[in-house]
Scaffold this motif. Structure first.
Motif, PDB file in Angstrom:
ATOM      1  N   CYS A  55       0.846  -1.199   0.000  1.00 50.27           N
ATOM      2  CA  CYS A  55       0.000   0.000   0.000  1.00 50.27           C
ATOM      3  C   CYS A  55       0.876   1.242   0.000  1.00 50.27           C
ATOM      4  O   CYS A  55       1.770   1.368   0.845  1.00 50.27           O
ATOM      5  N   LEU A  56       0.620   2.133  -0.929  1.00 52.65           N
ATOM      6  CA  LEU A  56       1.361   3.389  -1.014  1.00 52.65           C
ATOM      7  C   LEU A  56       0.417   4.557  -0.774  1.00 52.65           C
ATOM      8  O   LEU A  56      -0.622   4.685  -1.446  1.00 52.65           O
ATOM      9  N   GLN A  57       0.750   5.369   0.205  1.00 48.25           N
ATOM     10  CA  GLN A  57      -0.028   6.564   0.505  1.00 48.25           C
ATOM     11  C   GLN A  57       0.912   7.762   0.576  1.00 48.25           C
ATOM     12  O   GLN A  57       2.097   7.609   0.858  1.00 48.25           O
ATOM     13  N   GLY A  58       0.373   8.922   0.323  1.00 48.72           N
ATOM     14  CA  GLY A  58       1.170  10.137   0.401  1.00 48.72           C
ATOM     15  C   GLY A  58       0.404  11.297  -0.181  1.00 48.72           C
ATOM     16  O   GLY A  58      -0.545  11.121  -0.955  1.00 48.72           O
ATOM     17  N   MET A  59       0.803  12.486   0.187  1.00 48.24           N
ATOM     18  CA  MET A  59       0.179  13.682  -0.368  1.00 48.24           C
ATOM     19  C   MET A  59       0.443  13.746  -1.873  1.00 48.24           C
ATOM     20  O   MET A  59       1.336  13.076  -2.394  1.00 48.24           O
ATOM     21  N   ASP A  60      -0.343  14.551  -2.582  1.00 47.45           N
ATOM     22  CA  ASP A  60      -0.116  14.736  -4.014  1.00 47.45           C
ATOM     23  C   ASP A  60       1.341  15.124  -4.262  1.00 47.45           C
ATOM     24  O   ASP A  60       1.914  15.907  -3.503  1.00 47.45           O
ATOM     25  N   THR A  61       1.929  14.574  -5.306  1.00 48.49           N
ATOM     26  CA  THR A  61       3.303  14.792  -5.763  1.00 48.49           C
ATOM     27  C   THR A  61       4.349  14.072  -4.911  1.00 48.49           C
ATOM     28  O   THR A  61       5.538  14.298  -5.083  1.00 48.49           O
ATOM     29  N   SER A  62       3.932  13.188  -3.993  1.00 46.24           N
ATOM     30  CA  SER A  62       4.916  12.548  -3.112  1.00 46.24           C
ATOM     31  C   SER A  62       5.772  11.507  -3.826  1.00 46.24           C
ATOM     32  O   SER A  62       6.748  11.017  -3.252  1.00 46.24           O
ATOM     33  N   GLY A  63       5.433  11.169  -5.071  1.00 49.96           N
ATOM     34  CA  GLY A  63       6.295  10.290  -5.855  1.00 49.96           C
ATOM     35  C   GLY A  63       5.854   8.839  -5.925  1.00 49.96           C
ATOM     36  O   GLY A  63       6.668   7.957  -6.223  1.00 49.96           O
ATOM     37  N   LYS A  64       4.580   8.577  -5.714  1.00 51.12           N
ATOM     38  CA  LYS A  64       4.085   7.200  -5.730  1.00 51.12           C
ATOM     39  C   LYS A  64       4.255   6.553  -7.107  1.00 51.12           C
ATOM     40  O   LYS A  64       4.731   5.421  -7.222  1.00 51.12           O
ATOM     41  N   ASP A  65       3.845   7.256  -8.153  1.00 51.40           N
ATOM     42  CA  ASP A  65       3.886   6.683  -9.500  1.00 51.40           C
ATOM     43  C   ASP A  65       5.311   6.344  -9.930  1.00 51.40           C
ATOM     44  O   ASP A  65       5.579   5.255 -10.444  1.00 51.40           O
ATOM     45  N   SER A  66       6.225   7.289  -9.733  1.00 56.41           N
ATOM     46  CA  SER A  66       7.603   7.046 -10.171  1.00 56.41           C
ATOM     47  C   SER A  66       8.276   5.983  -9.318  1.00 56.41           C
ATOM     48  O   SER A  66       9.125   5.231  -9.804  1.00 56.41           O
ATOM     49  N   LEU A  67       7.893   5.877  -8.055  1.00 51.99           N
ATOM     50  CA  LEU A  67       8.445   4.821  -7.203  1.00 51.99           C
ATOM     51  C   LEU A  67       8.030   3.454  -7.734  1.00 51.99           C
ATOM     52  O   LEU A  67       8.852   2.531  -7.819  1.00 51.99           O
ATOM     53  N   ASN A  76       8.456  -9.743 -13.281  1.00 52.54           N
ATOM     54  CA  ASN A  76       7.646 -10.286 -14.374  1.00 52.54           C
ATOM     55  C   ASN A  76       6.318  -9.531 -14.446  1.00 52.54           C
ATOM     56  O   ASN A  76       5.611  -9.395 -13.445  1.00 52.54           O
ATOM     57  N   ALA A  77       5.979  -9.043 -15.634  1.00 53.77           N
ATOM     58  CA  ALA A  77       4.776  -8.227 -15.791  1.00 53.77           C
ATOM     59  C   ALA A  77       3.512  -8.955 -15.343  1.00 53.77           C
ATOM     60  O   ALA A  77       2.547  -8.326 -14.891  1.00 53.77           O
ATOM     61  N   SER A  78       3.504 -10.275 -15.454  1.00 53.04           N
ATOM     62  CA  SER A  78       2.331 -11.049 -15.039  1.00 53.04           C
ATOM     63  C   SER A  78       2.336 -11.315 -13.538  1.00 53.04           C
ATOM     64  O   SER A  78       1.372 -11.860 -12.996  1.00 53.04           O
ATOM     65  N   GLY A  79       3.413 -10.903 -12.866  1.00 57.79           N
ATOM     66  CA  GLY A  79       3.539 -11.190 -11.439  1.00 57.79           C
ATOM     67  C   GLY A  79       3.240 -10.020 -10.533  1.00 57.79           C
ATOM     68  O   GLY A  79       3.249 -10.154  -9.304  1.00 57.79           O
ATOM     69  N   VAL A  80       2.974  -8.850 -11.121  1.00 54.08           N
ATOM     70  CA  VAL A  80       2.683  -7.665 -10.303  1.00 54.08           C
ATOM     71  C   VAL A  80       1.516  -6.901 -10.935  1.00 54.08           C
ATOM     72  O   VAL A  80       1.473  -6.704 -12.149  1.00 54.08           O
ATOM     73  N   VAL A  81       0.545  -6.533 -10.104  1.00 52.79           N
ATOM     74  CA  VAL A  81      -0.635  -5.825 -10.579  1.00 52.79           C
ATOM     75  C   VAL A  81      -0.788  -4.532  -9.780  1.00 52.79           C
ATOM     76  O   VAL A  81      -0.741  -4.549  -8.545  1.00 52.79           O
ATOM     77  N   VAL A  82      -0.952  -3.412 -10.484  1.00 46.96           N
ATOM     78  CA  VAL A  82      -1.087  -2.105  -9.835  1.00 46.96           C
ATOM     79  C   VAL A  82      -2.523  -1.626  -9.949  1.00 46.96           C
ATOM     80  O   VAL A  82      -3.120  -1.668 -11.029  1.00 46.96           O
ATOM     81  N   ILE A 113      -0.043  -3.873  -5.893  1.00 48.88           N
ATOM     82  CA  ILE A 113       0.316  -2.544  -5.402  1.00 48.88           C
ATOM     83  C   ILE A 113      -0.921  -1.673  -5.436  1.00 48.88           C
ATOM     84  O   ILE A 113      -1.543  -1.498  -6.492  1.00 48.88           O
ATOM     85  N   PHE A 114      -1.293  -1.162  -4.282  1.00 53.78           N
ATOM     86  CA  PHE A 114      -2.401  -0.207  -4.203  1.00 53.78           C
ATOM     87  C   PHE A 114      -1.807   1.201  -4.171  1.00 53.78           C
ATOM     88  O   PHE A 114      -1.200   1.617  -3.186  1.00 53.78           O
ATOM     89  N   ASN A 115      -1.961   1.905  -5.288  1.00 59.89           N
ATOM     90  CA  ASN A 115      -1.505   3.295  -5.393  1.00 59.89           C
ATOM     91  C   ASN A 115      -2.657   4.169  -4.886  1.00 59.89           C
ATOM     92  O   ASN A 115      -3.583   4.472  -5.627  1.00 59.89           O
TER      93      ASN A 115
END
Length: 284
Positions: A55-67, A76-82, A113-115
């Motif tokens: 679980c990723l939490q943070g204020m806007d612009t905290s860098g969740k997407d780039s992390l 493996n692309a089939s092994g992780v789901v966002v 991954i829960f963004n």
């Protein structure tokens, strides 16, 4: 690096925690960690006993997407789901507040991954209590019914939810990307100044920024009440994106290595005839 200092063990005070650390990290270091995380996910998939929820939490612009992009790019692309949770849809509002998160959980062998996550239900809704009215909860007649006790009850239900998941093989790791208000201002300005970043800017970002202190209070409260041994929170200094990524990657690696994932052995009746199977293929 002492990674335990980022873990929430007791009643924390966000204002006393750093928002910036500068690590002498290298590109090769995170590449090495990514490779190990990929190998762990492969072994976890083969073993088939566990899943991982991040679980990723943070204020806007905290860098969740780039992390997410930089830490998980070698898995493996089939092994992780966002999953990125936005404003609830009409269908989602017809269910309880955890429903849309439950159906997005990772299957055994996979990383999810829960963004932004189920914690938005005790965060954004607490800062903006009128949002709760759209859930049509029988006991809520007006905003006056949306009290601190209401949100603390929700936090207890989230703790129960995560306890249930952990008991059934989901490894839960939660990260709060702790950015300073000054750094957020700089990143918002960058979105406005750079044409290729303009699309990321929303007028709503400025509205939410004015509620900074309320968000900090709500984050501190949820971190204190929902960091459990089976679902810990980690507060990550996020003003420097590269350092934040290294810290998160190292924590993931350290926590997942505890489980000693291993590929299952071949059944004896197959292992005993391996040479025969190889001969059959070689003699086609």
């Amino acid at each position: 690096m002492n990674l335990d200092k980022y873990k929430v063990f007791e009643n924390i005070q966000l204002k006393d925690l750093p928002t910036k650390v500068l690590l002498k990290s290298t590109k090769k270091e995170i590449e090495k960690i990514r490779k190990k995380l990929s190998e762990l996910q492969d072994a976890m998939y083969a073993e088939g006993k566990y899943s991982v929820l991040i679980c990723l939490q943070g204020m806007d612009t905290s860098g969740k997407d780039s992390l997410i992009r930089e830490v998980f790019k070698d898995i493996n692309a089939s092994g992780v789901v966002v999953h990125s949770f936005k404003v609830p849809t009409e269908l989602e509002l017809k269910h309880d507040f955890l429903w849309r998160h439950y159906i997005a959980l990772p299957a055994k062998g996979k990383m999810g991954i829960f963004n932004r996550s189920h914690y938005e239900n005790v965060l954004v809704t607490r800062v903006n209590p009128s949002y709760i009215l759209s859930e049509n909860i029988p006991s809520i007649k007006s905003v006056d019914d949306v009290t601190d006790a209401f949100f603390h009850d929700r936090m207890n239900r989230i703790n129960d939810f995560e306890y249930h998941l952990a008991k059934n093989g989901t490894i839960i790791l939660k990260f709060f990307l702790n950015i300073s208000k000054d750094e957020q201002k700089a990143r918002l300005l960058r979105r406005l100044e750079l044409p290729h970043k303009n699309w990321k800017f929303s007028k709503g970002d400025l509205k939410e920024r004015k509620l900074w202190d309320k968000y900090q209070f709500c984050y501190q409260d949820l971190l204190q009440k929902t960091s459990k041994e089976n679902a810990p929170w980690f507060v990550i200094p996020a003003d420097d994106k590269e350092s934040a990524r290294i810290i998160v990657a190292k924590i993931l690696l350290k926590e997942l290595e505890k489980y000693n994932f291993s590929e299952p052995q071949l059944p004896p009746e197959i292992h005993a005839h391996i040479d025969e199977y190889k001969d059959e293929l070689n003699n086609e």
